[in-house]
Write a protein that holds these residues in place. Structure first.
Motif, PDB file in Angstrom:
ATOM      1  N   ARG A 167       0.842  -1.198   0.000  1.00 33.42           N
ATOM      2  CA  ARG A 167       0.000   0.000   0.000  1.00 33.42           C
ATOM      3  C   ARG A 167       0.877   1.248   0.000  1.00 33.42           C
ATOM      4  O   ARG A 167       0.561   2.251  -0.631  1.00 33.42           O
ATOM      5  CB  ARG A 167      -0.915   0.003   1.224  1.00 33.42           C
ATOM      6  N   ASP A 168       1.990   1.187   0.696  1.00 29.56           N
ATOM      7  CA  ASP A 168       2.907   2.314   0.807  1.00 29.56           C
ATOM      8  C   ASP A 168       4.022   2.218  -0.232  1.00 29.56           C
ATOM      9  O   ASP A 168       5.057   2.837  -0.097  1.00 29.56           O
ATOM     10  CB  ASP A 168       3.488   2.349   2.223  1.00 29.56           C
ATOM     11  N   GLU A 169       3.805   1.431  -1.265  1.00 31.94           N
ATOM     12  CA  GLU A 169       4.825   1.095  -2.258  1.00 31.94           C
ATOM     13  C   GLU A 169       5.433   2.316  -2.944  1.00 31.94           C
ATOM     14  O   GLU A 169       6.593   2.306  -3.322  1.00 31.94           O
ATOM     15  CB  GLU A 169       4.218   0.138  -3.293  1.00 31.94           C
ATOM     16  N   LYS A 170       4.702   3.406  -3.067  1.00 32.28           N
ATOM     17  CA  LYS A 170       5.259   4.596  -3.725  1.00 32.28           C
ATOM     18  C   LYS A 170       6.508   5.082  -3.009  1.00 32.28           C
ATOM     19  O   LYS A 170       7.442   5.555  -3.629  1.00 32.28           O
ATOM     20  CB  LYS A 170       4.220   5.714  -3.777  1.00 32.28           C
ATOM     21  N   ASN A 171       6.518   4.957  -1.688  1.00 35.67           N
ATOM     22  CA  ASN A 171       7.671   5.406  -0.900  1.00 35.67           C
ATOM     23  C   ASN A 171       8.654   4.283  -0.624  1.00 35.67           C
ATOM     24  O   ASN A 171       9.729   4.524  -0.117  1.00 35.67           O
ATOM     25  CB  ASN A 171       7.196   5.987   0.439  1.00 35.67           C
ATOM     26  N   LEU A 172       8.258   3.071  -0.950  1.00 33.31           N
ATOM     27  CA  LEU A 172       9.066   1.900  -0.612  1.00 33.31           C
ATOM     28  C   LEU A 172      10.452   1.952  -1.241  1.00 33.31           C
ATOM     29  O   LEU A 172      11.450   1.688  -0.582  1.00 33.31           O
ATOM     30  CB  LEU A 172       8.334   0.626  -1.038  1.00 33.31           C
ATOM     31  N   GLU A 173      10.529   2.308  -2.503  1.00 30.20           N
ATOM     32  CA  GLU A 173      11.815   2.300  -3.192  1.00 30.20           C
ATOM     33  C   GLU A 173      12.745   3.409  -2.730  1.00 30.20           C
ATOM     34  O   GLU A 173      13.945   3.236  -2.669  1.00 30.20           O
ATOM     35  CB  GLU A 173      11.599   2.414  -4.704  1.00 30.20           C
ATOM     36  N   SER A 174      12.193   4.572  -2.414  1.00 28.71           N
ATOM     37  CA  SER A 174      13.042   5.700  -2.040  1.00 28.71           C
ATOM     38  C   SER A 174      13.427   5.665  -0.563  1.00 28.71           C
ATOM     39  O   SER A 174      14.349   6.335  -0.141  1.00 28.71           O
ATOM     40  CB  SER A 174      12.327   7.014  -2.358  1.00 28.71           C
ATOM     41  N   LYS A 175      12.726   4.879   0.216  1.00 26.96           N
ATOM     42  CA  LYS A 175      12.967   4.783   1.653  1.00 26.96           C
ATOM     43  C   LYS A 175      14.128   3.826   1.916  1.00 26.96           C
ATOM     44  O   LYS A 175      14.110   2.687   1.452  1.00 26.96           O
ATOM     45  CB  LYS A 175      11.684   4.271   2.297  1.00 26.96           C
ATOM     46  N   PRO A 176      15.146   4.267   2.671  1.00 25.79           N
ATOM     47  CA  PRO A 176      16.257   3.355   2.949  1.00 25.79           C
ATOM     48  C   PRO A 176      15.807   2.192   3.825  1.00 25.79           C
ATOM     49  O   PRO A 176      14.923   2.343   4.658  1.00 25.79           O
ATOM     50  CB  PRO A 176      17.283   4.226   3.669  1.00 25.79           C
ATOM     51  N   LEU A 177      16.423   1.037   3.629  1.00 30.21           N
ATOM     52  CA  LEU A 177      16.088  -0.128   4.448  1.00 30.21           C
ATOM     53  C   LEU A 177      16.473   0.091   5.903  1.00 30.21           C
ATOM     54  O   LEU A 177      15.772  -0.338   6.805  1.00 30.21           O
ATOM     55  CB  LEU A 177      16.789  -1.372   3.915  1.00 30.21           C
ATOM     56  N   LEU A 178      17.601   0.720   6.127  1.00 35.80           N
ATOM     57  CA  LEU A 178      18.064   0.989   7.486  1.00 35.80           C
ATOM     58  C   LEU A 178      18.376   2.471   7.636  1.00 35.80           C
ATOM     59  O   LEU A 178      19.034   3.061   6.784  1.00 35.80           O
ATOM     60  CB  LEU A 178      19.334   0.191   7.790  1.00 35.80           C
ATOM     61  N   SER A 179      17.927   3.047   8.730  1.00 34.61           N
ATOM     62  CA  SER A 179      18.248   4.447   9.017  1.00 34.61           C
ATOM     63  C   SER A 179      19.700   4.529   9.503  1.00 34.61           C
ATOM     64  O   SER A 179      20.319   3.509   9.844  1.00 34.61           O
ATOM     65  CB  SER A 179      17.311   4.996  10.084  1.00 34.61           C
ATOM     66  N   ASN A 180      20.200   5.736   9.595  1.00 37.48           N
ATOM     67  CA  ASN A 180      21.550   5.959  10.094  1.00 37.48           C
ATOM     68  C   ASN A 180      21.686   5.419  11.520  1.00 37.48           C
ATOM     69  O   ASN A 180      22.666   4.748  11.851  1.00 37.48           O
ATOM     70  CB  ASN A 180      21.878   7.456  10.046  1.00 37.48           C
ATOM     71  N   ASP A 181      20.685   5.686  12.363  1.00 41.39           N
ATOM     72  CA  ASP A 181      20.713   5.183  13.741  1.00 41.39           C
ATOM     73  C   ASP A 181      20.703   3.657  13.789  1.00 41.39           C
ATOM     74  O   ASP A 181      21.403   3.045  14.599  1.00 41.39           O
ATOM     75  CB  ASP A 181      19.516   5.717  14.540  1.00 41.39           C
ATOM     76  N   GLU A 182      19.905   3.035  12.919  1.00 36.55           N
ATOM     77  CA  GLU A 182      19.852   1.570  12.879  1.00 36.55           C
ATOM     78  C   GLU A 182      21.193   0.986  12.443  1.00 36.55           C
ATOM     79  O   GLU A 182      21.631  -0.038  12.969  1.00 36.55           O
ATOM     80  CB  GLU A 182      18.738   1.099  11.950  1.00 36.55           C
ATOM     81  N   MET A 183      21.862   1.647  11.479  1.00 38.07           N
ATOM     82  CA  MET A 183      23.185   1.165  11.048  1.00 38.07           C
ATOM     83  C   MET A 183      24.194   1.298  12.181  1.00 38.07           C
ATOM     84  O   MET A 183      25.014   0.401  12.389  1.00 38.07           O
ATOM     85  CB  MET A 183      23.657   1.918   9.807  1.00 38.07           C
ATOM     86  N   GLU A 184      24.140   2.407  12.935  1.00 35.08           N
ATOM     87  CA  GLU A 184      25.066   2.580  14.056  1.00 35.08           C
ATOM     88  C   GLU A 184      24.813   1.537  15.145  1.00 35.08           C
ATOM     89  O   GLU A 184      25.762   0.992  15.713  1.00 35.08           O
ATOM     90  CB  GLU A 184      24.966   4.001  14.607  1.00 35.08           C
ATOM     91  N   THR A 185      23.550   1.251  15.416  1.00 29.94           N
ATOM     92  CA  THR A 185      23.209   0.217  16.401  1.00 29.94           C
ATOM     93  C   THR A 185      23.709  -1.145  15.940  1.00 29.94           C
ATOM     94  O   THR A 185      24.284  -1.906  16.725  1.00 29.94           O
ATOM     95  CB  THR A 185      21.678   0.177  16.630  1.00 29.94           C
ATOM     96  N   MET A 186      23.503  -1.430  14.659  1.00 33.48           N
ATOM     97  CA  MET A 186      23.956  -2.703  14.086  1.00 33.48           C
ATOM     98  C   MET A 186      25.472  -2.826  14.237  1.00 33.48           C
ATOM     99  O   MET A 186      25.995  -3.868  14.624  1.00 33.48           O
ATOM    100  CB  MET A 186      23.533  -2.786  12.622  1.00 33.48           C
ATOM    101  N   PHE A 187      26.192  -1.744  13.926  1.00 33.08           N
ATOM    102  CA  PHE A 187      27.651  -1.743  14.054  1.00 33.08           C
ATOM    103  C   PHE A 187      28.061  -2.047  15.491  1.00 33.08           C
ATOM    104  O   PHE A 187      28.931  -2.882  15.728  1.00 33.08           O
ATOM    105  CB  PHE A 187      28.220  -0.397  13.598  1.00 33.08           C
ATOM    106  N   LYS A 188      27.423  -1.379  16.456  1.00 33.10           N
ATOM    107  CA  LYS A 188      27.768  -1.586  17.875  1.00 33.10           C
ATOM    108  C   LYS A 188      27.504  -3.028  18.301  1.00 33.10           C
ATOM    109  O   LYS A 188      28.247  -3.591  19.101  1.00 33.10           O
ATOM    110  CB  LYS A 188      26.988  -0.611  18.751  1.00 33.10           C
ATOM    111  N   MET A 189      26.438  -3.618  17.772  1.00 33.92           N
ATOM    112  CA  MET A 189      26.118  -5.007  18.106  1.00 33.92           C
ATOM    113  C   MET A 189      27.148  -5.972  17.527  1.00 33.92           C
ATOM    114  O   MET A 189      27.441  -7.009  18.123  1.00 33.92           O
ATOM    115  CB  MET A 189      24.723  -5.368  17.587  1.00 33.92           C
ATOM    116  N   LEU A 190      27.697  -5.633  16.356  1.00 35.93           N
ATOM    117  CA  LEU A 190      28.644  -6.519  15.682  1.00 35.93           C
ATOM    118  C   LEU A 190      30.095  -6.265  16.087  1.00 35.93           C
ATOM    119  O   LEU A 190      30.966  -7.086  15.822  1.00 35.93           O
ATOM    120  CB  LEU A 190      28.525  -6.343  14.157  1.00 35.93           C
TER     121      LEU A 190
END
Length: 116
Positions: free
Chosen positions: A44-67
């Motif tokens: 339903r939200d597909e119009k924004n799906l492609e332009s929306k990043p899969l991970l935000s900057n904060d999520e990437m930083e959290t992922m990095f800290k976890m790894l």
């Protein structure tokens, strides 16, 4: 053009493979309780799906800290990045011995995720 080529071209023209790959990655990232509702909401939200990043900057930083390897503060290995990508349903063959600082990690991850 035969039927297979017409079908293949249709899928390419409408980016169907990319759409479903992205939805699959989002499913594995979010692990929603109601999978069908999640998929419907994404479509339903597909119009924004492609332009929306899969991970935000904060999520990437959290992922990095976890790894992050405690023995090598400030770095993760290519193996750790490969393993976390596999958990998202993404198969990458990064050099397992390569070390990434936070900025390199974000760059590599963004480069990989832009295909989804």
């Amino acid at each position: 053009m035969d039927e297979r080529e017409i079908a293949k071209q249709y899928l390419l023209d409408h980016k169907i493979n990319k759409l479903f790959k992205r939805i699959m990655v989002l499913l594995l990232l979010h692990k929603p309780g109601n999978v069908k509702r999640f998929i419907v909401d994404q479509l339903r939200d597909e119009k924004n799906l492609e332009s929306k990043p899969l991970l935000s900057n904060d999520e990437m930083e959290t992922m990095f800290k976890m790894l992050e390897n405690p023995a090598e503060n400030g770095f993760i290995t290519g193996k750790a990045l490969n393993d976390s990508l596999i958990a998202m349903g993404i198969i990458q063959n990064l050099n397992t011995e390569q070390k990434y600082n936070l900025q390199q990690f974000k760059g590599a991850l963004n480069n990989i995720l832009k295909n989804y």
